[in-house]
Design an enzyme around this catalytic site. Structure first.
Site: not given
Length: 466
Positions: A82, A364, A385, A422
């Site tokens: 880039c 929750n 996940d 993540c």
């Protein structure tokens, strides 16, 4: 040797000291140590390089610095693809060979598991990799009208700045979206409300590209027509470009609606399982659809679900794992924190013809107790996940039930858990609970390069009953 004959110690001024870069941190900064042991984080430096630096920020135990001179360059340093690399803050690792980026992320995962969770996987999974360019099917583009220059900027923020970078293309966006950046600047500049349009969110589906315009004031008829004209001018299948559909967002994400009621809907595909996932442009979905297909496939193979088994999908979202699991298992329970999201998951299950084998609950999951956990019934396998915060309450409830069986005497834990993460730090924390207090072994773990050229680390770990 007497003290009078000893060689005096020579103090090297900080700016003249050569530093050996040892590793990369989670912000893609090189990590080195001065002779006195002080940690130095060096922007743009790569492992193995020897550099001199200029310190920009200094604390008692660490410094942040930039390179002023390089004596030894890494063999894995490459020319960024880039032209705006270094100015735009959208990605920070384009100067690092793509395969080397993946190796670093795998090492970050292993280090976090060991140092934070004292967990060492029995097997290291081969990292999941995919296209390094044009992969970002979701993006939030900042928009800024610069009155002094009478120009509009559309893109990501500058590195370490609140200003919008002056970019004309983006290598990690799909090519057809990258080619829209300059036309979007011209479009916004021509609109009456150009200084009240702070953001355009991009979402690419299998049949259409949605552009969500955030507007702080109602749009007039002339501006609305300009949006329609832009979509018509840039909606073509030639050169791989997709039709454009405008959506408007006057306030929060819940106010998002298509400009035109007949706008085509968004979806992404999981062809291995015959699943089509409808979604709205502001829904949370994985930005890298190619990697997501591989990720789902590996997760389900590792879970190894039988036709007579029941599975719980914790933090199920729109059903990214729930619906493929329903093609294999007897029953899948998806649990998510929002009633609205659960309703959307049910719709997606009906759309894909798996409603009879799925059920969904809103709960929750950051406050779940051992008793509540057990109330969802016995499951042979789990898919977990969570968001970046991880699944601490869930792992803690499992550990409590294992440590004190009297809490729920008939509790039967799942035989296998596949945890998709993540955040390697929260994964390591939760893995420590599952392994050291919950009665599980970590049988495998591996990195997932969901965001090439960034320091973001996605990963997957597999746990089995000890």
């Amino acid at each position: 040797m007497s003290e009078t004959n000893a060689s005096p110690e020579v103090s090297v001024p900080p700016g003249e000291e050569w530093l050996k870069v040892e590793s990369l941190d989670l912000e893609a900064q090189g990590v080195a140590h001065r002779a006195d042991g002080k940690v130095v984080f060096i922007d743009g430096a790569l492992p193995g390089e020897e550099v001199r630096v200029q310190t920009g920020r200094r604390k008692n135990n660490w410094e942040q610095a930039t390179i002023t001179e390089m004596r030894s360059e890494s063999a894995q340093r490459v020319r960024p693809q880039c032209e705006f690399f270094g100015v735009c803050g959208g990605c920070k690792m384009q100067h690092f060979q793509a395969s080397a980026q993946v190796a670093v992320k795998q090492r970050v995962l292993e280090d976090n598991l060991w140092h934070l969770g004292k967990v060492k996987p029995e097997t290291l999974l081969r990292p999941i990799e995919g296209p390094a360019w044009g992969y970002r099917f979701r993006a939030r583009l900042s928009v800024r009208y610069v009155a002094k220059k009478d120009t509009v900027l559309v893109g990501f923020h500058e590195r370490k700045s609140r200003y919008v970078a002056d970019i004309r293309s983006c290598e990690i966006l799909p090519p057809h979206v990258s080619r829209l950046l300059m036309p979007l600047r011209q479009l916004i500049g021509s609109m009456a409300e150009r200084d009240r349009l702070p953001q355009i969110e991009v979402a690419v589906g299998s049949q259409v590209t949605a552009l969500v315009l955030r507007h702080l004031e109602p749009l007039g008829a002339a501006d609305i027509q300009k949006l329609r004209d832009f979509a018509a001018a840039h909606s073509t299948w030639q050169d791989g470009r997709f039709p454009i559909a405008w959506w408007l967002q006057p306030k929060g994400p819940d106010t998002v609606a298509p400009l035109d009621a007949d706008a085509p809907g968004l979806d992404y595909q999981l062809p291995e399982f015959g699943i089509t996932m409808p979604f709205k442009p502001t829904d949370f979905t994985q930005v890298n659809h190619a990697i997501n297909q591989v990720l789902v496939g590996r997760a389900l193979r590792l879970l190894d679900v039988g036709r007579d088994e029941r599975v719980i999908d914790w933090f199920c979202g729109l059903g990214n794992f729930t619906l493929p699991l329903a093609t294999q298992a007897r029953e899948v329970l998806g649990i998510e924190g929002s009633e609205q999201l659960v309703a959307r998951s049910r719709e997606n299950a009906r759309f894909n013809g798996v409603a009879e084998r799925t059920s969904f609950v809103a709960r929750n999951l950051f406050e779940i107790t051992p008793q509540e956990l057990a109330s969802y019934g016995r499951a042979d396998k789990w898919l977990v996940d969570p968001p970046r915060e991880g699944a601490f309450a869930l792992a803690k409830a499992v550990a409590d039930l294992h440590q004190d069986p009297s809490l729920v005497p008939d509790w039967v834990p799942p035989q296998r858990i596949v945890y998709v993460s993540c955040n390697p730090g929260t994964l390591a924390r939760d893995a420590g609970l599952l392994v050291h207090q919950g009665g599980y072994r970590c049988v495998a773990a591996g990195a997932v390069n969901m965001f090439p050229h960034t320091a973001h680390v996605e990963s997957m770990a597999v746990f089995e009953r000890a």
